[in-house]
Design a protein around this motif. Structure first.
Motif, PDB file in Angstrom:
ATOM      1  N   SER A   1      -3.060 -12.441   3.824  1.00  0.00           N
ATOM      2  CA  SER A   1      -1.972 -13.360   3.499  1.00  0.00           C
ATOM      3  C   SER A   1      -2.401 -14.797   3.725  1.00  0.00           C
ATOM      4  O   SER A   1      -2.169 -15.662   2.877  1.00  0.00           O
ATOM      5  CB  SER A   1      -0.739 -13.060   4.346  1.00  0.00           C
ATOM      6  OG  SER A   1      -0.220 -11.793   4.019  1.00  0.00           O
TER       7      SER A   1
ATOM      8  N   ARG B   1       0.857  -1.178   0.000  1.00  0.00           N
ATOM      9  CA  ARG B   1       0.000   0.000   0.000  1.00  0.00           C
ATOM     10  C   ARG B   1       0.891   1.225   0.000  1.00  0.00           C
ATOM     11  O   ARG B   1       1.785   1.363   0.829  1.00  0.00           O
ATOM     12  CB  ARG B   1      -0.897  -0.008   1.234  1.00  0.00           C
ATOM     13  CG  ARG B   1      -1.903   1.139   1.261  1.00  0.00           C
ATOM     14  CD  ARG B   1      -2.837   1.017   2.450  1.00  0.00           C
ATOM     15  NE  ARG B   1      -3.778  -0.087   2.310  1.00  0.00           N
ATOM     16  CZ  ARG B   1      -4.882  -0.035   1.556  1.00  0.00           C
ATOM     17  NH1 ARG B   1      -5.168   1.055   0.875  1.00  0.00           N
ATOM     18  NH2 ARG B   1      -5.689  -1.066   1.483  1.00  0.00           N
TER      19      ARG B   1
ATOM     20  N   LEU C   1      -2.822   0.487  -4.125  1.00  0.00           N
ATOM     21  CA  LEU C   1      -2.262  -0.854  -3.969  1.00  0.00           C
ATOM     22  C   LEU C   1      -1.514  -1.283  -5.230  1.00  0.00           C
ATOM     23  O   LEU C   1      -1.976  -1.055  -6.339  1.00  0.00           O
ATOM     24  CB  LEU C   1      -3.368  -1.877  -3.689  1.00  0.00           C
ATOM     25  CG  LEU C   1      -4.119  -1.764  -2.371  1.00  0.00           C
ATOM     26  CD1 LEU C   1      -5.075  -2.938  -2.229  1.00  0.00           C
ATOM     27  CD2 LEU C   1      -3.146  -1.762  -1.202  1.00  0.00           C
TER      28      LEU C   1
ATOM     29  N   GLU D   1      -9.947  -7.134  -1.863  1.00  0.00           N
ATOM     30  CA  GLU D   1     -10.206  -7.265  -0.430  1.00  0.00           C
ATOM     31  C   GLU D   1     -11.055  -6.109   0.061  1.00  0.00           C
ATOM     32  O   GLU D   1     -11.065  -5.041  -0.533  1.00  0.00           O
ATOM     33  CB  GLU D   1      -8.891  -7.309   0.341  1.00  0.00           C
ATOM     34  CG  GLU D   1      -8.016  -6.104   0.055  1.00  0.00           C
ATOM     35  CD  GLU D   1      -6.880  -5.957   1.045  1.00  0.00           C
ATOM     36  OE1 GLU D   1      -7.055  -6.336   2.204  1.00  0.00           O
ATOM     37  OE2 GLU D   1      -5.832  -5.447   0.640  1.00  0.00           O
TER      38      GLU D   1
ATOM     39  N   THR E   1       3.605   0.268   2.821  1.00  0.00           N
ATOM     40  CA  THR E   1       3.459  -0.805   3.789  1.00  0.00           C
ATOM     41  C   THR E   1       3.054  -2.075   3.064  1.00  0.00           C
ATOM     42  O   THR E   1       2.347  -2.031   2.068  1.00  0.00           O
ATOM     43  CB  THR E   1       2.375  -0.467   4.823  1.00  0.00           C
ATOM     44  OG1 THR E   1       1.209  -0.042   4.120  1.00  0.00           O
ATOM     45  CG2 THR E   1       2.829   0.630   5.771  1.00  0.00           C
ATOM     46  N   SER E   2       3.541  -3.161   3.597  1.00  0.00           N
ATOM     47  CA  SER E   2       3.231  -4.434   2.963  1.00  0.00           C
ATOM     48  C   SER E   2       1.873  -4.920   3.440  1.00  0.00           C
ATOM     49  O   SER E   2       1.614  -5.011   4.628  1.00  0.00           O
ATOM     50  CB  SER E   2       4.314  -5.438   3.326  1.00  0.00           C
ATOM     51  OG  SER E   2       4.017  -6.665   2.730  1.00  0.00           O
ATOM     52  N   GLU E   3       1.001  -5.181   2.496  1.00  0.00           N
ATOM     53  CA  GLU E   3      -0.340  -5.621   2.824  1.00  0.00           C
ATOM     54  C   GLU E   3      -0.407  -7.132   2.836  1.00  0.00           C
ATOM     55  O   GLU E   3      -1.103  -7.728   3.634  1.00  0.00           O
ATOM     56  CB  GLU E   3      -1.314  -5.129   1.735  1.00  0.00           C
ATOM     57  CG  GLU E   3      -1.666  -3.684   1.825  1.00  0.00           C
ATOM     58  CD  GLU E   3      -2.865  -3.481   2.729  1.00  0.00           C
ATOM     59  OE1 GLU E   3      -3.902  -4.096   2.467  1.00  0.00           O
ATOM     60  OE2 GLU E   3      -2.734  -2.718   3.697  1.00  0.00           O
ATOM     61  N   LEU E   4       0.315  -7.706   1.909  1.00  0.00           N
ATOM     62  CA  LEU E   4       0.184  -9.134   1.682  1.00  0.00           C
ATOM     63  C   LEU E   4       1.529  -9.613   1.168  1.00  0.00           C
ATOM     64  O   LEU E   4       2.163  -8.931   0.379  1.00  0.00           O
ATOM     65  CB  LEU E   4      -0.912  -9.348   0.630  1.00  0.00           C
ATOM     66  CG  LEU E   4      -1.366 -10.736   0.232  1.00  0.00           C
ATOM     67  CD1 LEU E   4      -2.748 -10.652  -0.342  1.00  0.00           C
ATOM     68  CD2 LEU E   4      -0.459 -11.380  -0.784  1.00  0.00           C
TER      69      LEU E   4
ATOM     70  N   GLN F   1       0.106  -4.796  -6.745  1.00  0.00           N
ATOM     71  CA  GLN F   1       0.236  -6.236  -6.537  1.00  0.00           C
ATOM     72  C   GLN F   1       1.220  -6.807  -7.545  1.00  0.00           C
ATOM     73  O   GLN F   1       1.103  -6.554  -8.742  1.00  0.00           O
ATOM     74  CB  GLN F   1      -1.131  -6.910  -6.688  1.00  0.00           C
ATOM     75  CG  GLN F   1      -1.064  -8.418  -6.548  1.00  0.00           C
ATOM     76  CD  GLN F   1      -2.359  -9.103  -6.962  1.00  0.00           C
ATOM     77  OE1 GLN F   1      -3.441  -8.547  -6.821  1.00  0.00           O
ATOM     78  NE2 GLN F   1      -2.242 -10.313  -7.486  1.00  0.00           N
TER      79      GLN F   1
END
Lengths: 1032, 357
Positions: free
Chosen positions: A945, A723, A775, A983, B2-5, A777
């Motif tokens: 996760s 994020r 976000l 999500e 920030t790491s979400e996953l 990914q």
């Protein structure tokens, strides 16, 4: 060809407890195919029910057989209320429809529920009886084989490669239908899964029909994709290469699998000769009635760059007539076809003559509702447009075909970027003219030799180049011109001479864009695209130079669109091709040369860069032979060139045209630091840390320079989402974040797999998506393969040896010319192949005179002969030496048996088309699966996760179970094509869609094969060769 | 940023033994990362702390998912979700069911159910073992108690080494032997496990009747209850001390045999009747469940402590016990020779093991 589908439900195990009171379950099964449903009895009070049902028989059309999946639902019987569903299994029965594939599907399948995941397993047996029916007007295409593998599959021989096939089908997305408001998430997910399964079945059938029309029997390099267009619908599209394949009959004739995947493609295929080539109308239906529909659609075509070498050009005089001839011959053959595209990335030797460079085209479209799903004209027209553009790009490069071709989309709300890319290439004209299979062998034999460096030679006209390029004479044959840098989307040809090892090179880029609606948005995006392409290209070029390499293979550029940004990620494998000139260094130039401290800073940076280049050269073992000056001219840049502008961050791409042609003999690449942006650039260049020692990585099938793989493989998928903090959203911050994300991901991989050292990450495939505003990914799928370090040191010897083995294992014809083959495979060999060989070959099949001219100097020939003979004799002794390490390798294999006594059979998965140390004996069919998983208890499942980790593990499990049920023990060419994750932590919800595909195969360990072959005294020679292959 | 996953899923599930151990020991991710950093792994691999953090999280997540399966080991062998080589599966199970002796020593003889789980906190603070780890070990004990049947289902051969110890734990829990008294604190888990094994082999129902015909008969030893009939019969031994003549005869037999061979002969002679009374009375009392519980307390009180106060060396204890049990055979008026042997044979072994500082 109607058929009878027979299904038997045997048993279940590990079912979930459905009745809280008794802690047990009263399970029964519904078996559904098309509109027919059967039910088993209820097996009372057990978590491990034994139904042992009768055979449920479905009498169906083969059209349905191809389209419909078999749907098995496990339910808990409830006397008073509605029965509760435990979960479902979808079985694609397509593999049962071709004669050579699986005959029965039998095994334990995980019972899958879109809300709860895997809930126990069910044992099912499925069979199909097909009745032959030669209906001319049939709608089905049973029997056409599909392969995801982008090369000719092992244990097959390509008789004819027909060419490009494509198809797309559209439908409404169930998730966006009105009914979705009143049905449960489970029902909605299942409707979607079922629909996509149906659509891909239909798509495959339609493609199959096209293949049959072309008189082919298989599709190779089949790539199927989903576009979730949201409100406007669901598009399933596929491309592939139609072929006529012949099964290599006797297993003894199998050549050992070896390390290079395409080595087994002994038989040379023929591009479909023009006389048969009247299929273009079927090939790609072009809808001429574009009028009203298209004008409604807003579409922006993006001017695209053509990637090849950059630098300044110099004129040459030679080679023109030959090329012209070539082009004439091949064009006539390929122009018959609408799109002379090939989705293959690896080719039989001799197929590829020249490679022009990467061609790509992008187009920004606005999505609107698909009004009539039965006539997906708009989407067809969009793609046709792009393909046309690709074709014209290829033409501009003097090429008549595009290989390594692929298509992709990126969708954000109503904006969609369509991309297509490939490598412009010239294919062998004789393959196009000579249609007889018999002539193949000899042809290939002599074709094999000139192509060693031939594919690097420019296909375009030097006097009339499509872009500025710096040409030199080929460092291998010294006859033809080559560019200074070569970019391609294909795998490294197996016969290419590479110095040192390769490495993964990535260019990463983010650009902010304003949020906008509809047309304004599309315009903004299409305005940004050329800049992104340009910068990605520059970054790739810089990194390539920093690595001291001169060619990129497997280049894949992905542009992803988000609400407020665009992301570009290019991955490729850099190598040093011996035929191409040594890359110059990178020069840094400052704008204000009078400032002392600034100058000092610049020189400091310069030093750092030079050090890095030197370090990289050492790391990747790039030590090309010294080249005599008079041939290529001085490679050292003159100091005064430092001030020359070559590129600067702030200026537009037009700047490229300002190249000064007179001075650019062998320019170093100049980076001018004129603002902080450029500074950042240089910094980011230097932040890419090389992998820790013992690790290599590439995104091609195999790592150039490593050829002694051992059998341990580990395929994995890693997903990261970060994020961004919305405060500091600048381009630089974004770039840095993105760069860190990718670098950290790679570092994590290296750390996780450290127990496998020495190993190589192959087929590293990054996918970027922007699921939400802030976000990012990144999904990575790759395979880690161990290799033998000791033997890796002998890389310079191995190619020689390989070819000897190839020669000796090959047919009689080959054995006549072992020496020539050997000499040619020497990486440092600067000469063209032996004359007598060429002559003998040319007398057979009549090479164009121009080709024979290539070895004109008799002095060279004499030198060559001497060397050939010397090498030949050395080599025989080397093979003998090699015999001992082989024993070691085998011993190791045996000491770690492949877990035969385990209750669950091991199924290997790999994105590669081969399995190291093993031989693929059978292809069982294509695996193409689509899953949705949703949760409303995200926290309880371990957060995002935990949720995604479990889901991906489940997907792997289901793929393995299907392969095992088909009787296979591996999936090759595995790819995760889509991983869409959404999500909503506030609502404690998440949803994920995953689409995977691959080829189910049966493989046999080479060590096992050896045991068999050594038992037969007659195959003595063969077995020794098999041994040799293990070690290389 | 920030790491979400952040996940990594391999086709073959990666198991890092070191991280597995940390997880089993109940460390939180943060603590585990700190411990790994201290082990010098960063220097060895050139990784960063962030990489280590992500790696540890990932492993923890995997273990967390595996835990459900580890509770029923046969499930681990048949499940399809995690592809794990058999050797790794064995390792996972073995390590999961391994326990800390310090912990087991605390719970030995207590009910392996909720009652003691409340005490886990105390045990955790006392032994320095993390609460999580205590909970896991408690649960594995319950799993072992609830059904040892998974052992024969599993194809894991040979059984994990720690497995024999579970027999002792379950045996002690079933019979609720008191082990927590202060005077028993000097005894280790090993001492008790040794005694448990002897008792399981000789004093349980499974031990009677069928002679061990095949190696698998070990499974019968898992019969976790003492042979009630045998305990009832032990009353008959009382005659050895109740009958004064018999007692004197027994004493004289032992004394004659040991004269000159024992360093502590005079002490032995003086204490013989007390010791003999102690040993026989322990036997006679075993009819009552409550007294069974106190078996070890009694043995220590009635035999170990008196001998220790007289400074008997271990060799003398051995001589004495051998002679003590052997001479009963020469007592003509005593009819329960077999019973005596079954009782004393085991007790002798136990006492010798228990006799130390």
């Amino acid at each position: 060809m109607p058929g009878k589908l027979k299904v038997k439900i045997v048993a279940g195990r590990h079912l979930p407890v459905m009745d809280r009171a008794s802690d047990l379950t009263d399970a029964f099964v519904e078996v559904k195919f098309g509109n027919t449903t059967f039910k088993t009895d209820v097996y009372l009070k057990s978590l491990n029910p034994q139904w042992n049902s009768e055979w449920f028989k479905f009498e169906v059309d083969d059209e349905d057989l191809q389209d419909e999946p078999l749907q098995i639902t496990v339910l808990d019987h409830d006397t008073y209320s509605a029965n509760d569903a435990i979960g479902k299994v979808y079985i694609d029965i397509d593999p049962l429809l071709y004669s050579e594939a699986a005959t029965v599907i039998s095994g334990w399948f995980p019972i899958y529920d879109t809300i709860h995941g895997i809930r126990g397993e069910i044992n099912v047996v499925v069979k199909v009886d097909l009745f032959n029916d030669l209906n001319r007007f049939r709608q089905s295409s049973c029997g056409v084989k599909f392969f995801c593998t982008t090369s000719i599959p092992k244990c097959y021989r390509a008789v004819i490669i027909h060419g490009f096939v494509e198809e797309l089908v559209v439908n409404e997305d169930p998730e966006y239908q009105w009914i979705d408001r009143i049905r449960t998430p489970r029902a909605s997910n299942e409707a979607r899964q079922r629909l996509i399964s149906l659509m891909s079945g239909e798509l495959q059938r339609k493609i199959g029909l096209k293949v049959l029309e072309m008189r082919g029997n298989a599709v190779v390099g089949y790539l199927q994709c989903f576009d979730l267009e949201g409100e406007s619908g669901l598009v399933v599209r596929a491309i592939g290469t139609a072929c006529t394949l012949d099964k290599l009959s006797s297993p003894a004739a199998f050549l050992p699998a070896c390390n290079s995947p395409s080595k087994e493609m002994k038989e040379s295929p023929l591009v479909h000769p023009p006389s048969h080539g009247c299929r273009s109308t079927h090939n790609s239906p072009i809808h001429t009635a574009t009028g009203s529909r298209l004008t409604q659609n807003f579409s922006v075509s993006v001017p695209t760059l053509i990637y090849t070498g950059m630098g300044s050009g110099s004129a040459g005089k030679e080679g023109g007539p030959f090329k012209a001839l070539l082009r004439q011959q091949t064009q006539s053959a390929l122009e018959q076809r609408e799109f002379p595209f090939f989705t293959l990335t690896a080719f039989p030797p001799g197929f590829l003559v020249h490679v022009g460079g990467v061609v790509s085209a992008r187009s920004v479209k606005l999505l609107d509702r698909i009004h009539n799903p039965d006539e997906p004209e708009t989407r067809d027209a969009w793609w046709a447009e792009i393909r046309q553009e690709i074709k014209s790009h290829a033409k501009a490069l003097g090429c008549h075909a595009v290989v390594g071709y692929s298509e992709s989309t990126s969708i954000c709300e109503e904006v969609c970027i369509l991309s297509a890319s490939g490598t412009a290439a010239v294919l062998n004209p004789r393959f196009l003219q000579d249609g007889t299979v018999e002539g193949c062998l000899e042809q290939r034999l002599e074709e094999n030799l000139p192509t060693r460096c031939g594919f690097c030679h420019i296909p375009y006209d030097e006097l009339n180049m499509p872009f500025p390029a710096h040409l030199t004479y080929c460092y291998n044959c010294r006859k033809q011109k080559v560019p200074d840098v070569l970019f391609t989307t294909i795998d490294l040809p197996t016969d290419a001479t590479v110095i040192g090892k390769g490495c993964l090179i990535q260019a990463r880029l983010c650009r902010l864009k304003k949020k906008a609606q509809a047309e304004a948005n599309a315009t903004a995006i299409s305005n940004l695209l050329p800049f992104m392409e340009y910068e990605v290209h520059t970054q790739l070029m810089n990194k390539l130079k920093l690595k001291g390499m001169n060619a990129l293979f497997g280049l894949r550029i992905q542009i992803t669109v988000g609400e407020n940004m665009l992301m570009g990620l290019a991955s490729a494998t850099g190598v040093y091709l011996a035929a191409l000139p040594t890359p110059g260094g990178i020069q840094i130039a400052g704008k204000t040369p009078n400032d002392g401290s600034y100058e000092q800073h610049i020189s400091h940076m310069q030093k750092k860069i030079n050090d890095t280049i030197a370090k990289n050269k050492e790391l990747y073992e790039i030590n090309p032979p010294e080249i005599s000056e008079e041939i290529i001219g001085s490679p050292i840049p003159e100091p005064r060139q430092r001030s020359r502008l070559l590129r600067s961050q702030s200026e537009s791409s037009d700047e490229v045209t300002e190249l000064d042609l007179s001075h650019g003999k062998k320019d170093a690449f100049v980076l001018e630091i004129d603002d902080t942006d450029a500074m950042e650039d240089v910094h980011s260049l230097l932040t890419d840390v090389p992998p820790p020692s013992g690790f290599y990585s590439c995104n091609t099938e195999i790592m150039p320079g490593i050829n002694n793989w051992t059998s341990e493989i580990q395929m994995f998928t890693s997903v990261r989402v970060i994020r961004l903090s919305s405060l500091n959203l600048t381009n630089q911050a974004l770039n840095k974040n993105f760069n860190d994300l990718c670098e950290n991901l790679l570092k994590s991989l290296y750390f996780k797999l450290r127990s496998m050292i020495p190993c190589c990450l192959c087929h590293v495939n990054f996918t970027v998506s922007l699921p939400e505003d802030e976000l990012i990914q990144v999904t990575v799928t790759a395979v880690a393969i161990t290799f033998d370090k000791n033997q890796a040191l002998q890389t310079t010897k191995t190619p020689v040896e390989k070819s000897l083995q190839r020669a000796s294992t090959d047919n009689e014809e080959l054995l006549q010319f072992p020496l020539e083959l050997c000499s040619d495979s020497l990486p440092s060999h600067p000469f063209p192949p032996a004359k007598e060989h060429l002559e003998s070959a040319s007398s057979n099949s009549g090479i164009p005179a121009a080709q024979r001219d290539r070895c004109s100097s008799w002095i060279e020939l004499i030198k060559l002969k001497a060397q050939t003979i010397r090498r030949g004799s050395i080599k025989t002794t080397m093979t003998v030496e090699k015999a001992s390490p082989v024993g070691d390798g085998n011993f190791r294999n045996r000491s770690a048996p492949p877990c035969a006594n385990s209750t669950v059979g091991v199924v290997k998965m790999t994105p590669l088309s081969f399995i190291p140390g093993a031989k693929i004996t059978k292809y069982l069919g294509i695996i193409n699966m689509f899953f949705i998983r949703e949760t409303t208890s995200l926290r309880e499942e371990g957060g995002v996760s935990g949720f995604l980790h479990a889901f991906i593990a489940e997907v792997f499990a289901m793929v393995r179970a299907h392969v095992a049920a088909l009787g296979g023990n591996a999936v090759v060419s595995y790819i995760m094509k889509q991983c869409v994750f959404m999500e909503n932590p506030n609502k404690n919800q998440a949803q994920c869609l995953i689409n995977v595909s691959g080829d189910a195969v049966v493989f046999v360990r080479e060590s096992d094969l050896e045991v068999v072959s050594s038992q037969q005294p007659t195959t003595n020679c063969q077995s020794s060769c098999t041994e040799g292959e293990v070690t290389t | 940023m920030t790491s979400e996953l952040d996940i990594f899923v391999g086709n073959t599930t990666l198991i890092d033994e070191d991280v597995y151990r940390l997880w089993l020991d109940g460390y939180s991710v943060t603590d585990a990362v700190a411990l790994r950093v201290r082990s010098g792994i960063l220097e060895q691999t050139g990784a960063t702390a962030a990489v280590l953090q992500s790696d540890t999280m990932d492993h923890y997540r995997t273990f967390h998912m595996l835990e459900r399966l580890l509770h029923a080991p046969p499930k681990l062998l048949h499940q399809l979700i995690f592809q794990i080589p058999p050797s790794r599966q064995a390792l996972l199970i073995e390590r999961y069911y391994a326990f800390d002796e310090a912990f087991v020593r605390e719970v030995l003889g207590k009910k392996l159910s909720k009652g003691t789980k409340k005490d886990l906190d105390d045990i955790s603070t006392k032994t320095g073992i993390t609460l999580k780890s205590c909970r896991r070990q408690m649960e594995s004990c319950s799993v072992a108690q609830a059904g040892v049947q998974w052992r024969d289902l599993s194809s894991l051969q040979p059984p994990p080494p720690g497995f024999r110890d579970y027999a002792a734990i379950v045996f002690f829990a079933n019979n609720r032997f008191e082990t927590g008294k202060k005077k028993l604190q000097y005894l280790s888990f090993g001492d008790f496990a040794f005694c448990a094994e002897l008792m399981i082999q000789n004093w349980t129902l499974g031990a009677v009747g069928e002679a061990p015909t095949d190696p698998d008969s070990q499974m019968d030893d898992m019969d976790m209850d003492l042979d009630k009939e045998f305990l009832q019969d032990l009353k008959e031994l009382k005659v050895l001390v109740a009958d004064k003549d018999l007692l004197d005869l027994h004493k004289s037999l032992v004394c004659t045999a040991l004269r000159g061979k024992l360093g502590v002969f005079s002490e032995m002679e003086a204490n013989f009747k007390n010791l003999s009374r102690g040993l026989v009375n322990v036997a006679a009392k075993l009819t009552h469940n409550k007294d069974v519980r106190d078996l070890f307390v009694d043995l220590v009180e009635k035999f170990v402590e008196p001998c220790r106060s007289d400074h008997w060396p271990l060799s003398d204890v051995r001589f004495f016990l051998n002679q003590y049990s052997a001479s009963v055979h020469s007592l003509d008026g005593f009819r329960h020779q077999a019973l005596w042997d079954r009782y004393m044979g085991t007790l002798r072994g136990c006492l010798l093991r228990l006799y130390h500082d």
